[in-house]
Design a protein around this motif. Structure first.
Motif, PDB file in Angstrom:
ATOM      1  N   LYS A 105       0.823  -1.217   0.000  1.00  0.00           N
ATOM      2  CA  LYS A 105       0.000   0.000   0.000  1.00  0.00           C
ATOM      3  C   LYS A 105       0.854   1.263   0.000  1.00  0.00           C
ATOM      4  O   LYS A 105       2.016   1.221   0.319  1.00  0.00           O
ATOM      5  CB  LYS A 105      -0.899  -0.013   1.225  1.00  0.00           C
ATOM      6  CG  LYS A 105      -1.892  -1.130   1.178  1.00  0.00           C
ATOM      7  CD  LYS A 105      -3.063  -0.782   2.021  1.00  0.00           C
ATOM      8  CE  LYS A 105      -4.028  -1.928   1.956  1.00  0.00           C
ATOM      9  NZ  LYS A 105      -5.286  -1.625   1.506  1.00  0.00           N
ATOM     10  N   PRO A 106       0.233   2.405  -0.319  1.00  0.00           N
ATOM     11  CA  PRO A 106       1.002   3.641  -0.391  1.00  0.00           C
ATOM     12  C   PRO A 106       1.496   4.079   0.980  1.00  0.00           C
ATOM     13  O   PRO A 106       0.815   3.924   1.975  1.00  0.00           O
ATOM     14  CB  PRO A 106      -0.010   4.643  -0.938  1.00  0.00           C
ATOM     15  CG  PRO A 106      -1.325   4.107  -0.531  1.00  0.00           C
ATOM     16  CD  PRO A 106      -1.180   2.611  -0.561  1.00  0.00           C
ATOM     17  N   TRP A 146       0.048   0.021  -6.653  1.00  0.00           N
ATOM     18  CA  TRP A 146       0.525   1.342  -6.244  1.00  0.00           C
ATOM     19  C   TRP A 146       1.970   1.526  -6.682  1.00  0.00           C
ATOM     20  O   TRP A 146       2.790   0.622  -6.503  1.00  0.00           O
ATOM     21  CB  TRP A 146       0.468   1.493  -4.726  1.00  0.00           C
ATOM     22  CG  TRP A 146      -0.913   1.548  -4.177  1.00  0.00           C
ATOM     23  CD1 TRP A 146      -1.671   0.494  -3.770  1.00  0.00           C
ATOM     24  CD2 TRP A 146      -1.711   2.713  -3.974  1.00  0.00           C
ATOM     25  NE1 TRP A 146      -2.895   0.925  -3.332  1.00  0.00           N
ATOM     26  CE2 TRP A 146      -2.946   2.289  -3.425  1.00  0.00           C
ATOM     27  CE3 TRP A 146      -1.496   4.068  -4.180  1.00  0.00           C
ATOM     28  CZ2 TRP A 146      -3.956   3.171  -3.099  1.00  0.00           C
ATOM     29  CZ3 TRP A 146      -2.502   4.950  -3.853  1.00  0.00           C
ATOM     30  CH2 TRP A 146      -3.718   4.507  -3.311  1.00  0.00           C
ATOM     31  N   TYR A 147       2.278   2.695  -7.246  1.00  0.00           N
ATOM     32  CA  TYR A 147       3.654   3.057  -7.594  1.00  0.00           C
ATOM     33  C   TYR A 147       3.853   4.520  -7.280  1.00  0.00           C
ATOM     34  O   TYR A 147       2.923   5.330  -7.395  1.00  0.00           O
ATOM     35  CB  TYR A 147       3.940   2.832  -9.085  1.00  0.00           C
ATOM     36  CG  TYR A 147       4.152   1.386  -9.449  1.00  0.00           C
ATOM     37  CD1 TYR A 147       5.359   0.756  -9.177  1.00  0.00           C
ATOM     38  CD2 TYR A 147       3.154   0.653 -10.064  1.00  0.00           C
ATOM     39  CE1 TYR A 147       5.556  -0.577  -9.500  1.00  0.00           C
ATOM     40  CE2 TYR A 147       3.339  -0.673 -10.391  1.00  0.00           C
ATOM     41  CZ  TYR A 147       4.544  -1.289 -10.111  1.00  0.00           C
ATOM     42  OH  TYR A 147       4.737  -2.601 -10.434  1.00  0.00           O
ATOM     43  N   THR A 161      -5.324  -3.855  -9.003  1.00  0.00           N
ATOM     44  CA  THR A 161      -4.873  -2.485  -8.785  1.00  0.00           C
ATOM     45  C   THR A 161      -3.530  -2.547  -8.066  1.00  0.00           C
ATOM     46  O   THR A 161      -3.297  -3.443  -7.241  1.00  0.00           O
ATOM     47  CB  THR A 161      -5.882  -1.653  -7.968  1.00  0.00           C
ATOM     48  OG1 THR A 161      -6.082  -2.268  -6.708  1.00  0.00           O
ATOM     49  CG2 THR A 161      -7.189  -1.492  -8.717  1.00  0.00           C
ATOM     50  N   ASN A 204       2.607   8.525  -4.100  1.00  0.00           N
ATOM     51  CA  ASN A 204       2.181   7.237  -4.629  1.00  0.00           C
ATOM     52  C   ASN A 204       0.850   7.392  -5.349  1.00  0.00           C
ATOM     53  O   ASN A 204       0.013   8.199  -4.965  1.00  0.00           O
ATOM     54  CB  ASN A 204       2.047   6.197  -3.527  1.00  0.00           C
ATOM     55  CG  ASN A 204       3.369   5.568  -3.187  1.00  0.00           C
ATOM     56  OD1 ASN A 204       4.410   5.935  -3.729  1.00  0.00           O
ATOM     57  ND2 ASN A 204       3.345   4.618  -2.280  1.00  0.00           N
ATOM     58  N   ARG A 205       0.678   6.584  -6.374  1.00  0.00           N
ATOM     59  CA  ARG A 205      -0.513   6.661  -7.204  1.00  0.00           C
ATOM     60  C   ARG A 205      -1.014   5.253  -7.467  1.00  0.00           C
ATOM     61  O   ARG A 205      -0.234   4.334  -7.660  1.00  0.00           O
ATOM     62  CB  ARG A 205      -0.126   7.349  -8.515  1.00  0.00           C
ATOM     63  CG  ARG A 205      -1.259   7.799  -9.349  1.00  0.00           C
ATOM     64  CD  ARG A 205      -0.737   8.691 -10.448  1.00  0.00           C
ATOM     65  NE  ARG A 205      -1.818   9.174 -11.249  1.00  0.00           N
ATOM     66  CZ  ARG A 205      -1.673   9.798 -12.392  1.00  0.00           C
ATOM     67  NH1 ARG A 205      -0.459  10.038 -12.852  1.00  0.00           N
ATOM     68  NH2 ARG A 205      -2.703  10.207 -13.075  1.00  0.00           N
ATOM     69  N   GLN A 206      -2.325   5.099  -7.507  1.00  0.00           N
ATOM     70  CA  GLN A 206      -2.918   3.792  -7.750  1.00  0.00           C
ATOM     71  C   GLN A 206      -3.228   3.629  -9.231  1.00  0.00           C
ATOM     72  O   GLN A 206      -3.736   4.550  -9.885  1.00  0.00           O
ATOM     73  CB  GLN A 206      -4.190   3.632  -6.923  1.00  0.00           C
ATOM     74  CG  GLN A 206      -4.729   2.234  -6.920  1.00  0.00           C
ATOM     75  CD  GLN A 206      -5.918   2.077  -5.987  1.00  0.00           C
ATOM     76  OE1 GLN A 206      -6.597   3.051  -5.665  1.00  0.00           O
ATOM     77  NE2 GLN A 206      -6.177   0.851  -5.571  1.00  0.00           N
TER      78      GLN A 206
END
Length: 169
Positions: free
Chosen positions: A13-14, A117-118, A115, A19-21
């Motif tokens: 998780k972020p 996160w990065y 989905t 961070n963007r999903q």
């Protein structure tokens, strides 16, 4: 225990503000791409018999579909990006409904993955001529996974504003 269930595509998780999903999906069986979740409206399954083909359209345009009482253009995303066109006749296809500036489009994909996160700074800009010319206008960048494989980061607004959709005046 939660660590055991980490995604094969990304970390957990972020933890940072940047961070963007993303929604991960297969454009072809060998090509995985991402689109920011804020550009996704819905994931749907559509029987190809319910998609009405239109004459004199580019090969990537599968047709139109009645989605919630609206006409939704359905596009074979792989064909749009320069990959071989898939044969969807007599099947149910998976489409990602994307939106930008009040417009919507159904992107038919091979499979929706998950989905992920990065961090924004992990997205690398695409070097000139590193990707197919059909793909470049729609590519926001790419991500390298730990195993060395590449994830394409697509830009839904660029797809929605492609010259393909411009009506000649």
């Amino acid at each position: 225990m939660a660590d055991e269930r980490k995604s094969i595509l990304t970390a957990s998780k972020p933890t940072q503000v940047d961070n963007r999903q993303f929604l991960a999906f297969a454009v072809t069986p060998e090509t995985v791409a991402l689109v920011p979740v804020e550009q996704v409206v819905e994931i749907l399954s559509a029987a190809t018999a319910e998609i009405v083909p239109l004459p004199q359209m580019p090969e990537c345009v599968v047709g139109v579909y009645n989605w919630r009482g609206e006409i939704l253009w359905m596009v074979d995303l792989g064909a749009l990006l320069g990959y071989d066109s898939a044969d969807y006749a007599g099947q149910t296809c998976t489409a990602i409904v994307v939106h930008a500036e009040g417009q919507r489009l159904g992107l038919i994909v091979t499979q929706v993955e998950e989905t992920v996160w990065y961090a924004q700074d992990q997205i690398q800009p695409a070097p000139p001529m590193a990707f197919a010319s059909e793909l470049e206008p729609f590519l926001q960048g790419y991500l390298l996974k730990e195993d060395g494989s590449t994830l394409l980061v697509l830009d839904a607004p660029a797809i929605l504003h492609a010259p393909l959709w411009q009506v000649p005046r």
